[in-house]
Design a protein around this motif. Structure first.
Motif, PDB file in Angstrom:
ATOM      1  N   ILE A 175     -18.313  -0.161 -31.387  1.00 54.30           N
ATOM      2  CA  ILE A 175     -18.093  -1.580 -31.142  1.00 54.30           C
ATOM      3  C   ILE A 175     -19.113  -2.084 -30.125  1.00 54.30           C
ATOM      4  O   ILE A 175     -19.400  -1.406 -29.131  1.00 54.30           O
ATOM      5  CB  ILE A 175     -16.652  -1.815 -30.640  1.00 54.30           C
ATOM      6  CG1 ILE A 175     -15.651  -1.388 -31.714  1.00 54.30           C
ATOM      7  CG2 ILE A 175     -16.421  -3.258 -30.245  1.00 54.30           C
ATOM      8  CD1 ILE A 175     -15.765  -2.137 -33.016  1.00 54.30           C
ATOM      9  N   PRO A 176     -19.701  -3.272 -30.326  1.00 56.48           N
ATOM     10  CA  PRO A 176     -20.692  -3.798 -29.377  1.00 56.48           C
ATOM     11  C   PRO A 176     -20.132  -3.910 -27.962  1.00 56.48           C
ATOM     12  O   PRO A 176     -18.914  -4.019 -27.758  1.00 56.48           O
ATOM     13  CB  PRO A 176     -21.025  -5.176 -29.955  1.00 56.48           C
ATOM     14  CG  PRO A 176     -20.680  -5.076 -31.408  1.00 56.48           C
ATOM     15  CD  PRO A 176     -19.513  -4.152 -31.496  1.00 56.48           C
ATOM     16  N   THR A 198      -9.067   1.302 -19.761  1.00 58.04           N
ATOM     17  CA  THR A 198      -9.647   2.568 -20.203  1.00 58.04           C
ATOM     18  C   THR A 198      -8.574   3.621 -20.446  1.00 58.04           C
ATOM     19  O   THR A 198      -8.891   4.774 -20.749  1.00 58.04           O
ATOM     20  CB  THR A 198     -10.664   3.080 -19.178  1.00 58.04           C
ATOM     21  OG1 THR A 198     -10.047   3.103 -17.878  1.00 58.04           O
ATOM     22  CG2 THR A 198     -11.882   2.165 -19.126  1.00 58.04           C
ATOM     23  N   THR A 199      -7.312   3.231 -20.297  1.00 60.14           N
ATOM     24  CA  THR A 199      -6.176   4.085 -20.626  1.00 60.14           C
ATOM     25  C   THR A 199      -5.186   3.243 -21.428  1.00 60.14           C
ATOM     26  O   THR A 199      -5.194   2.008 -21.322  1.00 60.14           O
ATOM     27  CB  THR A 199      -5.489   4.635 -19.371  1.00 60.14           C
ATOM     28  OG1 THR A 199      -5.066   3.531 -18.554  1.00 60.14           O
ATOM     29  CG2 THR A 199      -6.430   5.540 -18.574  1.00 60.14           C
ATOM     30  N   ILE A 220     -18.407  -9.800 -18.773  1.00 59.97           N
ATOM     31  CA  ILE A 220     -19.264  -8.693 -18.330  1.00 59.97           C
ATOM     32  C   ILE A 220     -19.250  -7.629 -19.426  1.00 59.97           C
ATOM     33  O   ILE A 220     -18.174  -7.197 -19.857  1.00 59.97           O
ATOM     34  CB  ILE A 220     -18.759  -8.095 -17.002  1.00 59.97           C
ATOM     35  CG1 ILE A 220     -18.780  -9.158 -15.909  1.00 59.97           C
ATOM     36  CG2 ILE A 220     -19.593  -6.882 -16.608  1.00 59.97           C
ATOM     37  CD1 ILE A 220     -18.200  -8.690 -14.596  1.00 59.97           C
ATOM     38  N   PRO A 221     -20.406  -7.208 -19.903  1.00 56.19           N
ATOM     39  CA  PRO A 221     -20.435  -6.223 -20.996  1.00 56.19           C
ATOM     40  C   PRO A 221     -19.666  -4.955 -20.651  1.00 56.19           C
ATOM     41  O   PRO A 221     -19.639  -4.512 -19.493  1.00 56.19           O
ATOM     42  CB  PRO A 221     -21.932  -5.944 -21.179  1.00 56.19           C
ATOM     43  CG  PRO A 221     -22.610  -7.166 -20.654  1.00 56.19           C
ATOM     44  CD  PRO A 221     -21.766  -7.641 -19.513  1.00 56.19           C
ATOM     45  N   LEU A 222     -19.050  -4.365 -21.661  1.00 56.21           N
ATOM     46  CA  LEU A 222     -18.370  -3.092 -21.499  1.00 56.21           C
ATOM     47  C   LEU A 222     -19.399  -1.973 -21.376  1.00 56.21           C
ATOM     48  O   LEU A 222     -20.595  -2.183 -21.601  1.00 56.21           O
ATOM     49  CB  LEU A 222     -17.455  -2.841 -22.705  1.00 56.21           C
ATOM     50  CG  LEU A 222     -16.413  -3.922 -22.991  1.00 56.21           C
ATOM     51  CD1 LEU A 222     -15.644  -3.601 -24.277  1.00 56.21           C
ATOM     52  CD2 LEU A 222     -15.452  -4.087 -21.823  1.00 56.21           C
ATOM     53  N   ASN A 223     -18.937  -0.806 -21.017  1.00 58.67           N
ATOM     54  CA  ASN A 223     -19.833   0.338 -20.865  1.00 58.67           C
ATOM     55  C   ASN A 223     -20.009   1.063 -22.204  1.00 58.67           C
ATOM     56  O   ASN A 223     -19.076   1.116 -23.013  1.00 58.67           O
ATOM     57  CB  ASN A 223     -19.293   1.313 -19.819  1.00 58.67           C
ATOM     58  CG  ASN A 223     -19.317   0.715 -18.428  1.00 58.67           C
ATOM     59  OD1 ASN A 223     -20.271   0.035 -18.057  1.00 58.67           O
ATOM     60  ND2 ASN A 223     -18.278   0.952 -17.653  1.00 58.67           N
ATOM     61  N   PRO A 224     -21.180   1.628 -22.437  1.00 58.20           N
ATOM     62  CA  PRO A 224     -21.408   2.317 -23.718  1.00 58.20           C
ATOM     63  C   PRO A 224     -20.667   3.640 -23.799  1.00 58.20           C
ATOM     64  O   PRO A 224     -20.443   4.320 -22.793  1.00 58.20           O
ATOM     65  CB  PRO A 224     -22.932   2.529 -23.722  1.00 58.20           C
ATOM     66  CG  PRO A 224     -23.315   2.546 -22.276  1.00 58.20           C
ATOM     67  CD  PRO A 224     -22.386   1.601 -21.592  1.00 58.20           C
ATOM     68  N   GLY A 225     -20.273   3.994 -25.027  1.00 60.86           N
ATOM     69  CA  GLY A 225     -19.669   5.290 -25.288  1.00 60.86           C
ATOM     70  C   GLY A 225     -18.327   5.524 -24.622  1.00 60.86           C
ATOM     71  O   GLY A 225     -17.969   6.664 -24.339  1.00 60.86           O
ATOM     72  N   PRO A 253     -22.589   4.135 -28.504  1.00 61.68           N
ATOM     73  CA  PRO A 253     -23.072   5.139 -27.547  1.00 61.68           C
ATOM     74  C   PRO A 253     -24.256   4.607 -26.748  1.00 61.68           C
ATOM     75  O   PRO A 253     -24.842   3.579 -27.091  1.00 61.68           O
ATOM     76  CB  PRO A 253     -23.486   6.304 -28.452  1.00 61.68           C
ATOM     77  CG  PRO A 253     -23.747   5.694 -29.784  1.00 61.68           C
ATOM     78  CD  PRO A 253     -22.818   4.524 -29.896  1.00 61.68           C
ATOM     79  N   PRO A 254     -24.623   5.306 -25.670  1.00 58.15           N
ATOM     80  CA  PRO A 254     -25.811   4.896 -24.899  1.00 58.15           C
ATOM     81  C   PRO A 254     -27.066   4.951 -25.763  1.00 58.15           C
ATOM     82  O   PRO A 254     -27.097   5.595 -26.814  1.00 58.15           O
ATOM     83  CB  PRO A 254     -25.873   5.926 -23.766  1.00 58.15           C
ATOM     84  CG  PRO A 254     -24.490   6.503 -23.682  1.00 58.15           C
ATOM     85  CD  PRO A 254     -23.947   6.470 -25.078  1.00 58.15           C
TER      86      PRO A 254
END
Length: 389
Positions: A175-176, A198-199, A220-225, A253-254
């Motif tokens: 997901i982007p 994240t849980t 704010i963009p989410l983190n990759p992976g 993913p990153p």
């Protein structure tokens, strides 16, 4: 016709008996030639029909009505002789069969009130001079709308219904980082609350942010992976929906370590095999590669040193993939690539293979990316195999 109504949309307070249904239509509509109905109900886990033949078997349905219906000032209401016991666990399928060989001039979806909902949540067949056998129905047509109805007999929940999230779907991957989250509107809702964590049930990323539309994207963009858990609830007159379930998804993913030519992975022993699971996050760097006459996207990079032998390079995709790759082979250096050869013979999901002669001591760079020549198209999972002949 079969139509699917998710449990969360029904929003019953508890299991109970469905005693009838009300359909709505234009008060002036004529249904004299479409008034002989047989209606069936059933439980199902489906939320959508996967094809025009994906009917729920008649053996899984219960006939609840057979008779003549009338348009009573814009409403068709039917009462069941025997109530249908809805378990409030599964989704509900409502099936209706019109038994007359003639039809009214109006089409069903032009007269009866419908609303947009889950894609392919309706499956229907329509034809004059033909009465369908529900045991062996012909191929039908799927639709992204369904009948506006009232389900009679059930006690509604004291809280508004939970929204049905359209995007992302549960357990979605790649997901982007700035996803365009969407859900269907809930009748009576004046706002919604969005939480992301994240849980499961977590709110460490977004904590019940109030939204007055039916879409949302994190500022704010989410983190990759990362695995995330999304929950959307509806609010009506200050009352929040309850027991809404999480939508789990994982972000892209990153960026791959071999995204650029300068980071090309070195193949030093052969046969060499590498599966690029993170290709979806590859960037197009400085743009499409026009070194060879057949240009291509800048995908991910590999490198080996020639020894005078011939080498075969192959890119394969997992079963079901639609990724359409091109292989480009170059020598020189990353700042001054020279075309050796390129191949793009197949379509989506088809393996590509190329064989090249090499010069001892010469560096060879391999790019595997989308075949597109002028636009930036996404890459996907593939496996590269390099074999010395």
């Amino acid at each position: 016709m079969q139509q699917l109504y998710p449990k969360q949309e029904i929003n019953a307070n508890s299991a109970g008996n469905i005693t009838g249904l009300a359909f709505y239509l234009d008060s002036s509509a004529t249904i004299g030639d479409s008034s002989n109905w047989t209606v069936y109900l059933g439980h199902t886990t489906k939320t959508a029909f996967i094809s025009g033949t994906d009917w729920i078997p008649a053996s899984q349905l219960t006939q609840v009505f057979a008779g003549t219906v009338t348009n009573n000032n814009g409403k068709v209401e039917i009462s069941f002789t025997t109530p249908f016991a809805y378990n409030n666990v599964d989704n509900l399928v409502i099936a209706a069969k019109e038994n007359s060989q003639s039809i009214d001039i109006n089409n069903f979806d032009e007269v009866f009130h419908v609303y947009d909902h889950i894609p392919n949540s309706t499956l229907y067949y329509k034809g004059d001079q033909m009465v369908i056998d529900p045991v062996s129905p012909p191929g039908g047509i799927r639709a992204n709308y369904k009948s506006a109805i009232t389900i009679l007999g059930l006690t509604s929940s004291t809280t508004p219904a939970c929204p049905f999230v359209v995007y992302p779907i549960n357990n979605a991957q790649s997901i982007p980082l700035s996803p365009a989250i969407k859900w269907f509107p809930v009748s009576g809702a004046d706002s919604y609350r969005v939480s992301i964590g994240t849980t499961p049930g977590g709110v460490d990323v977004i904590n019940q942010q109030v939204v007055t539309t039916t879409d949302f994207s994190p500022s704010i963009p989410l983190n990759p992976g990362v695995n995330y858990y999304l929950r959307v609830t509806s609010v009506s007159a200050g009352v929040n929906s309850s027991a809404c379930t999480d939508i789990a998804f994982k972000t892209v993913p990153p960026i791959p370590v071999n995204d650029a030519c300068s980071g090309a992975l070195l193949a030093s022993s052969f046969p060499y095999t590498y599966t690029q699971n993170d290709a979806v996050s590859a960037t197009n760097n400085a743009g499409n590669i026009n070194v060879c006459s057949d240009a291509m996207n800048d995908g991910t990079w590999f490198k080996f040193i020639g020894d005078g032998s011939q080498y075969t390079i192959k890119a394969t995709m997992p079963s079901g993939s639609t990724f359409d790759p091109q292989i480009g082979v170059y020598n020189g250096n990353c700042n001054n690539l020279v075309c050796v050869n390129t191949v793009d013979n197949g379509g989506g999901g088809t393996a590509e293979t190329i064989t090249i002669p090499t010069v001892a001591g010469t560096d060879y760079y391999i790019n595997i990316g989308s075949y597109e020549e002028t636009i930036d198209a996404p890459e996907d999972i593939f496996t590269i195999t390099i074999t010395k002949l």
